[in-house]
Design a protein around this motif. Structure first.
Motif, PDB file in Angstrom:
ATOM      1  N   GLY A 192      25.403  29.019  21.566  1.00 17.65           N
ATOM      2  CA  GLY A 192      24.599  30.227  21.417  1.00 17.65           C
ATOM      3  C   GLY A 192      23.604  30.077  20.288  1.00 17.65           C
ATOM      4  N   ASN A 193      22.954  31.186  19.955  1.00 15.93           N
ATOM      5  CA  ASN A 193      21.976  31.177  18.865  1.00 15.93           C
ATOM      6  C   ASN A 193      22.329  32.167  17.761  1.00 15.93           C
ATOM      7  OD1 ASN A 193      20.727  32.613  21.456  1.00 15.93           O
ATOM      8  ND2 ASN A 193      20.209  33.851  19.669  1.00 15.93           N
ATOM      9  N   THR A 194      23.518  32.764  17.842  1.00 13.16           N
ATOM     10  CA  THR A 194      23.991  33.611  16.745  1.00 13.16           C
ATOM     11  C   THR A 194      25.510  33.704  16.808  1.00 13.16           C
ATOM     12  OG1 THR A 194      23.863  35.809  15.717  1.00 13.16           O
ATOM     13  CG2 THR A 194      23.617  35.716  18.108  1.00 13.16           C
ATOM     14  N   LEU A 195      26.137  33.605  15.634  1.00 14.77           N
ATOM     15  CA  LEU A 195      27.589  33.737  15.537  1.00 14.77           C
ATOM     16  C   LEU A 195      27.900  34.586  14.314  1.00 14.77           C
ATOM     17  CD1 LEU A 195      30.299  31.108  16.233  1.00 14.77           C
ATOM     18  CD2 LEU A 195      30.452  32.495  14.172  1.00 14.77           C
ATOM     19  N   ALA A 196      28.506  35.750  14.552  1.00 16.10           N
ATOM     20  CA  ALA A 196      28.886  36.655  13.465  1.00 16.10           C
ATOM     21  C   ALA A 196      30.386  36.559  13.250  1.00 16.10           C
ATOM     22  CB  ALA A 196      28.489  38.086  13.800  1.00 16.10           C
ATOM     23  N   VAL A 197      30.796  36.512  11.992  1.00 18.49           N
ATOM     24  CA  VAL A 197      32.216  36.389  11.654  1.00 18.49           C
ATOM     25  C   VAL A 197      32.754  37.731  11.177  1.00 18.49           C
ATOM     26  CG1 VAL A 197      33.881  35.327  10.075  1.00 18.49           C
ATOM     27  CG2 VAL A 197      32.062  33.941  11.092  1.00 18.49           C
ATOM     28  N   ALA A 198      33.861  38.149  11.776  1.00 16.48           N
ATOM     29  CA  ALA A 198      34.559  39.366  11.359  1.00 16.48           C
ATOM     30  C   ALA A 198      36.018  38.994  11.161  1.00 16.48           C
ATOM     31  CB  ALA A 198      34.419  40.458  12.420  1.00 16.48           C
ATOM     32  N   GLY A 199      36.413  38.786   9.901  1.00 15.69           N
ATOM     33  CA  GLY A 199      37.779  38.369   9.623  1.00 15.69           C
ATOM     34  C   GLY A 199      38.042  36.986  10.177  1.00 15.69           C
ATOM     35  N   GLN A 200      39.013  36.868  11.073  1.00 17.21           N
ATOM     36  CA  GLN A 200      39.358  35.581  11.667  1.00 17.21           C
ATOM     37  C   GLN A 200      38.812  35.422  13.070  1.00 17.21           C
ATOM     38  OE1 GLN A 200      43.650  35.526  11.156  1.00 17.21           O
ATOM     39  NE2 GLN A 200      43.471  34.550   9.151  1.00 17.21           N
ATOM     40  N   ASP A 201      37.857  36.266  13.430  1.00 18.73           N
ATOM     41  CA  ASP A 201      37.204  36.175  14.737  1.00 18.73           C
ATOM     42  C   ASP A 201      35.729  35.837  14.578  1.00 18.73           C
ATOM     43  OD1 ASP A 201      39.483  36.806  16.236  1.00 18.73           O
ATOM     44  OD2 ASP A 201      39.135  38.958  15.996  1.00 18.73           O
ATOM     45  N   GLY A 202      35.233  35.023  15.493  1.00 18.64           N
ATOM     46  CA  GLY A 202      33.815  34.725  15.539  1.00 18.64           C
ATOM     47  C   GLY A 202      33.232  35.273  16.836  1.00 18.64           C
ATOM     48  N   TYR A 203      32.102  35.975  16.737  1.00 18.17           N
ATOM     49  CA  TYR A 203      31.465  36.566  17.903  1.00 18.17           C
ATOM     50  C   TYR A 203      30.219  35.745  18.234  1.00 18.17           C
ATOM     51  CZ  TYR A 203      34.598  40.542  17.269  1.00 18.17           C
ATOM     52  OH  TYR A 203      35.708  41.341  17.152  1.00 18.17           O
ATOM     53  N   LEU A 204      30.298  35.022  19.343  1.00 15.48           N
ATOM     54  CA  LEU A 204      29.250  34.083  19.739  1.00 15.48           C
ATOM     55  C   LEU A 204      28.382  34.689  20.828  1.00 15.48           C
ATOM     56  CD1 LEU A 204      28.114  31.112  19.630  1.00 15.48           C
ATOM     57  CD2 LEU A 204      29.740  30.623  21.498  1.00 15.48           C
ATOM     58  N   SER A 205      27.073  34.764  20.562  1.00 18.79           N
ATOM     59  CA  SER A 205      26.141  35.355  21.517  1.00 18.79           C
ATOM     60  C   SER A 205      24.957  34.433  21.738  1.00 18.79           C
ATOM     61  CB  SER A 205      25.646  36.720  21.025  1.00 18.79           C
ATOM     62  OG  SER A 205      26.716  37.595  20.727  1.00 18.79           O
ATOM     63  N   SER A 206      24.242  34.678  22.832  1.00 19.20           N
ATOM     64  CA  SER A 206      23.096  33.846  23.180  1.00 19.20           C
ATOM     65  C   SER A 206      22.095  34.642  23.993  1.00 19.20           C
ATOM     66  CB  SER A 206      23.565  32.631  23.988  1.00 19.20           C
ATOM     67  OG  SER A 206      22.465  31.916  24.515  1.00 19.20           O
ATOM     68  N   THR A 207      20.827  34.234  23.909  1.00 15.45           N
ATOM     69  CA  THR A 207      19.802  34.852  24.763  1.00 15.45           C
ATOM     70  C   THR A 207      19.970  34.410  26.211  1.00 15.45           C
ATOM     71  OG1 THR A 207      18.288  33.038  24.248  1.00 15.45           O
ATOM     72  CG2 THR A 207      18.103  35.035  22.908  1.00 15.45           C
ATOM     73  N   GLY A 208      20.701  33.311  26.429  1.00 15.66           N
ATOM     74  CA  GLY A 208      20.861  32.791  27.781  1.00 15.66           C
ATOM     75  C   GLY A 208      22.184  33.126  28.419  1.00 15.66           C
ATOM     76  N   SER A 209      22.985  34.007  27.783  1.00 15.33           N
ATOM     77  CA  SER A 209      24.294  34.366  28.321  1.00 15.33           C
ATOM     78  C   SER A 209      24.367  35.866  28.550  1.00 15.33           C
ATOM     79  CB  SER A 209      25.402  33.935  27.356  1.00 15.33           C
ATOM     80  OG  SER A 209      26.665  34.384  27.807  1.00 15.33           O
ATOM     81  N   SER A 210      25.174  36.269  29.527  1.00 13.23           N
ATOM     82  CA  SER A 210      25.330  37.688  29.846  1.00 13.23           C
ATOM     83  C   SER A 210      26.497  38.323  29.104  1.00 13.23           C
ATOM     84  CB  SER A 210      25.544  37.861  31.359  1.00 13.23           C
ATOM     85  OG  SER A 210      26.718  37.153  31.773  1.00 13.23           O
ATOM     86  N   SER A 211      27.179  37.540  28.246  1.00 11.65           N
ATOM     87  CA  SER A 211      28.323  38.092  27.529  1.00 11.65           C
ATOM     88  C   SER A 211      28.423  37.489  26.135  1.00 11.65           C
ATOM     89  CB  SER A 211      29.629  37.832  28.299  1.00 11.65           C
ATOM     90  OG  SER A 211      29.872  36.440  28.409  1.00 11.65           O
ATOM     91  N   THR A 212      29.207  38.156  25.294  1.00 13.65           N
ATOM     92  CA  THR A 212      29.502  37.686  23.942  1.00 13.65           C
ATOM     93  C   THR A 212      30.951  37.215  23.906  1.00 13.65           C
ATOM     94  OG1 THR A 212      27.881  39.089  22.827  1.00 13.65           O
ATOM     95  CG2 THR A 212      29.789  38.405  21.531  1.00 13.65           C
ATOM     96  N   ALA A 213      31.174  35.981  23.451  1.00 12.15           N
ATOM     97  CA  ALA A 213      32.519  35.405  23.426  1.00 12.15           C
ATOM     98  C   ALA A 213      33.173  35.645  22.066  1.00 12.15           C
ATOM     99  CB  ALA A 213      32.465  33.908  23.716  1.00 12.15           C
ATOM    100  N   ILE A 214      34.443  36.019  22.078  1.00 10.54           N
ATOM    101  CA  ILE A 214      35.213  36.198  20.850  1.00 10.54           C
ATOM    102  C   ILE A 214      36.081  34.963  20.659  1.00 10.54           C
ATOM    103  CG2 ILE A 214      36.822  37.646  19.588  1.00 10.54           C
ATOM    104  CD1 ILE A 214      36.053  39.954  21.402  1.00 10.54           C
TER     105      ILE A 214
END
Length: 380
Positions: A192-214
């Motif tokens: 992806g092109n952005t990954l936000a960290v919240a505690g022990q989880d990473g939220y991975l998102s992309s302009t080319g994907s229809s979903s955000t992976a945890i």
């Protein structure tokens, strides 16, 4: 070997803190600095091109005045920029001391093409598309070491809870353990092109994907997905346990409660959107970088509409626009001063970075040639 690396890590951090607290940067020469290499959001892929041994051993840097860029004197503005064909020169890292009004440009290898850095313990981690990640001391403005990383890595993120450095490309996510910089786990065939960290989880998102992976950052497993995609940038607000996801194409801002991983609101703004790879510089809107205020009361978004968009983090609603009063301004990189008084943002269309008073909405300073799509602020 592990103890030796830990010693190196602690020594570097201690040196950085001591120099930043004193006047270790005062020896920088005042010379004109060349414009940083730059990309309008998505830099072109580069081939593997490691740094020369001379550059690494000498920690080559250049320095220059930061013009009239104003803000809190203790602020240090840090951001990476790209290399050809997206911009002039090799990949670079810029470190600007607001109080001293000086910028140090740390050159990287030819075609290195840097995008988003991670900052921690007085060090900057600079991933590059060329397969090399550089570690730069904020205090000395020099490359202190580097290690091989996957090709086409664009994003660096530090996960403090798990003591991990996470490097993200369009096709992989790899976690490393500082200070040894050894791989801990790798997720292939996902990126992806952005990954936000919240505690022990990473939220991975992309302009080319229809979903955000945890991603469970302990073991590198995808544990769930959220149906929010086409995301250019994301940011986590620890005050309210919310994840903010900015849609690159339609201007929607989606807010997710990270305690439940459920969508709590989608904010639609007419001025957003209209952004595409073929319509970059003429797009009417489109989010580029998000930032949370130090107080946690606001979330800010830099837009190609020329506005810094302000959202109320307590109500999860759009609040107002702060226009950057430059004709046809296209904003990309954005950082909020730790005091919450100033915003630093790249004006893509004018190839400059400006400092804006969040209280008055007025531009209080600017620096031509200083640019990054992902700005971050730290303090000394």
């Amino acid at each position: 070997m592990k103890k030796r690396n830990q010693g190196r890590w602690l020594a570097l951090a201690a040196t950085a803190s001591m120099v930043l607290a004193g006047c270790g940067t005062a020896s920088a020469k005042t010379i004109a600095s060349a414009p940083a290499g730059h990309s309008a959001s998505h830099p072109t892929m580069a081939t593997n091109s490691p740094a020369s041994s001379n550059s690494m051993s000498q920690g080559t840097t250049s320095s220059g005045m930061a013009g009239s860029l104003k803000g809190i004197p203790s602020d240090i503005l840090i951001g990476a920029a790209a290399s050809p064909p997206s911009g002039p020169g090799n990949g670079t890292l810029s470190i600007t001391n607001i109080g001293m009004k000086r910028t140090w440009t740390v050159p990287l290898a030819a075609n290195a093409n840097a995008f988003q850095v991670a900052i921690g313990h007085g060090l900057v981690y600079v991933p590059t598309l060329g397969g090399k990640t550089y570690i730069v001391s904020i205090a000395s403005h020099k490359v202190v070491s580097s290690f091989n990383s996957p090709l086409n890595v664009r994003i660096a993120t530090l996960a403090e809870a798990d003591h991990l450095l996470i490097l993200t490309s369009a096709t992989s996510v790899t976690a490393y353990s500082p200070p040894s910089d050894k791989p801990v786990w790798k997720l292939p065939k996902i990126g992806g092109n952005t990954l936000a960290v919240a505690g022990q989880d990473g939220y991975l998102s992309s302009t080319g994907s229809s979903s955000t992976a945890i991603i469970d950052l302990k073991n590198g497993h995808v544990v769930k997905t959220i149906p929010v995609g086409q995301i250019e940038n994301s940011v986590y607000d620890p005050q309210h346990h919310t994840l903010w996801l900015a849609d690159w194409f339609n201007g929607d801002m989606t807010i997710v409660n990270t305690m439940t991983n459920r969508i709590v609101r989608v904010s639609h703004q007419a001025e957003g959107g209209g952004f595409s790879m073929s319509n970059k510089m003429s797009a009417p809107g489109g989010f580029m970088q998000l930032a949370v205020s130090p107080s946690g009361q606001s979330v800010y978004a830099a837009s190609f509409s020329g506005n810094i968009m302000v959202y109320n983090a307590e109500t999860n609603r759009f609040q107002k626009n702060i226009p950057v009063k430059i004709p046809m301004a296209k904003l990309s990189g954005l950082a909020i001063d730790p005091s919450g008084q100033y915003a630093y943002t790249t004006v893509e269309s004018d190839k400059e970075t400006v400092a804006l008073s969040l209280k008055t909405g007025q531009i209080v300073g600017k620096e031509t040639g200083l640019m990054s799509n992902r700005w971050f602020v730290t303090r000394h």
